[in-house]
Design a protein around this motif. Sequence first.
Motif, short mmCIF file in Angstrom:
data_model
loop_
_atom_site.label_atom_id
_atom_site.label_comp_id
_atom_site.label_asym_id
_atom_site.label_seq_id
_atom_site.Cartn_x
_atom_site.Cartn_y
_atom_site.Cartn_z
N THR A 163 0.70 -1.04 0.00
CA THR A 163 0.14 -0.15 -0.03
C THR A 163 0.81 1.22 -0.10
N VAL A 164 0.50 2.33 -1.01
CA VAL A 164 1.37 3.38 -1.12
C VAL A 164 0.58 4.46 -0.70
N ALA A 165 0.84 5.43 0.19
CA ALA A 165 -0.10 6.65 0.58
C ALA A 165 0.81 7.82 -0.17
N VAL A 166 0.13 8.68 -0.79
CA VAL A 166 0.84 9.79 -1.51
C VAL A 166 0.36 11.04 -1.12
N LEU A 167 1.23 11.89 -0.68
CA LEU A 167 0.94 13.47 -0.31
C LEU A 167 1.54 14.27 -0.95
N LEU A 168 1.12 15.55 -1.22
CA LEU A 168 1.99 16.70 -2.05
C LEU A 168 2.13 16.37 -3.36
N ASP A 169 1.24 15.88 -4.13
CA ASP A 169 1.26 15.52 -5.40
C ASP A 169 0.52 16.28 -6.53
N GLY A 170 1.26 17.47 -6.73
CA GLY A 170 0.82 18.38 -7.73
C GLY A 170 0.58 18.19 -9.16
N ARG A 171 1.21 17.02 -9.59
CA ARG A 171 1.73 16.83 -11.01
C ARG A 171 0.83 15.16 -11.19
N CYS A 172 0.10 14.71 -10.35
CA CYS A 172 -0.72 13.53 -10.98
C CYS A 172 0.28 12.32 -11.15
#
Length: 253
Positions: free
Chosen positions: A180-189
């Motif tokens: 499982t990968v939780a992703v934050l601060l992704d303004g570029r998709c």
Amino acid sequence: MIELSLVGIGTGHPDHITRQGERALNAADLILIPRKGEGKADLADVRLAICSAVVTTHARIAFFDMPLREGADTDYAAAVERWHDAIAEVWQASIAAHLPGGGRLAMLVWGDPSLYDSTLRIAARLARRIALRTSVVPGITALQALTAAHAIPLNTINGPVTITTGRRLQAGGWPAGADTVAVLLDGRCAFRGLDPTGLSIWWGAYLGLPQQLLRHGALAELAGPIAQLRETARQAHGWIMDTYLLRRTPLPA
């Protein structure tokens, strides 16, 4: 001496403030709120709405203009260091203007000051310039708000969770051995650059707020629509804060 309280405010809903956070805000002599430009005025408005909902004392509210970070074509780590130095200088100037004799200062931090937030690092810089004692009031993290909104657990049974940023996901791809990968601060998709085979996504924006957006399903089907929805919402509101969870599901036999 400045007594600085960093108060986690979750994803911006007044109900995300803990009782401890309410006490810290009401004990403050001054609450500092950043302004990030006209296009992001709603961010300051959210903080003001929280103060209006929970502050019952005569704590003063003052604004400061957030310095701009250098463009993406510069060295990222060095640019962030210079940005943090600039923010610390603005904090110092605001304190000198509004609390020249010392006192209790509070600042409202999106999510929680401990998770992918640099407010504590900036406070450490400031402590090298003035007499400063910092305390932290933990808040609801974006990951808590996301999993609650989707009514899912963060992890699979006995499974690990990798927490990362969109920048790292884009640069390094799917983390080795991750379930499982939780992703934050992704303004570029950055999820659009992954092989979507067997991946599911749980995405959320404006979590807990009236304009909340949620999407869940196979990444292969949702990568494009989520990116489009994100951009539409960002243009409509002038800002967006979103996060997502990716999970690898077993392929059918």
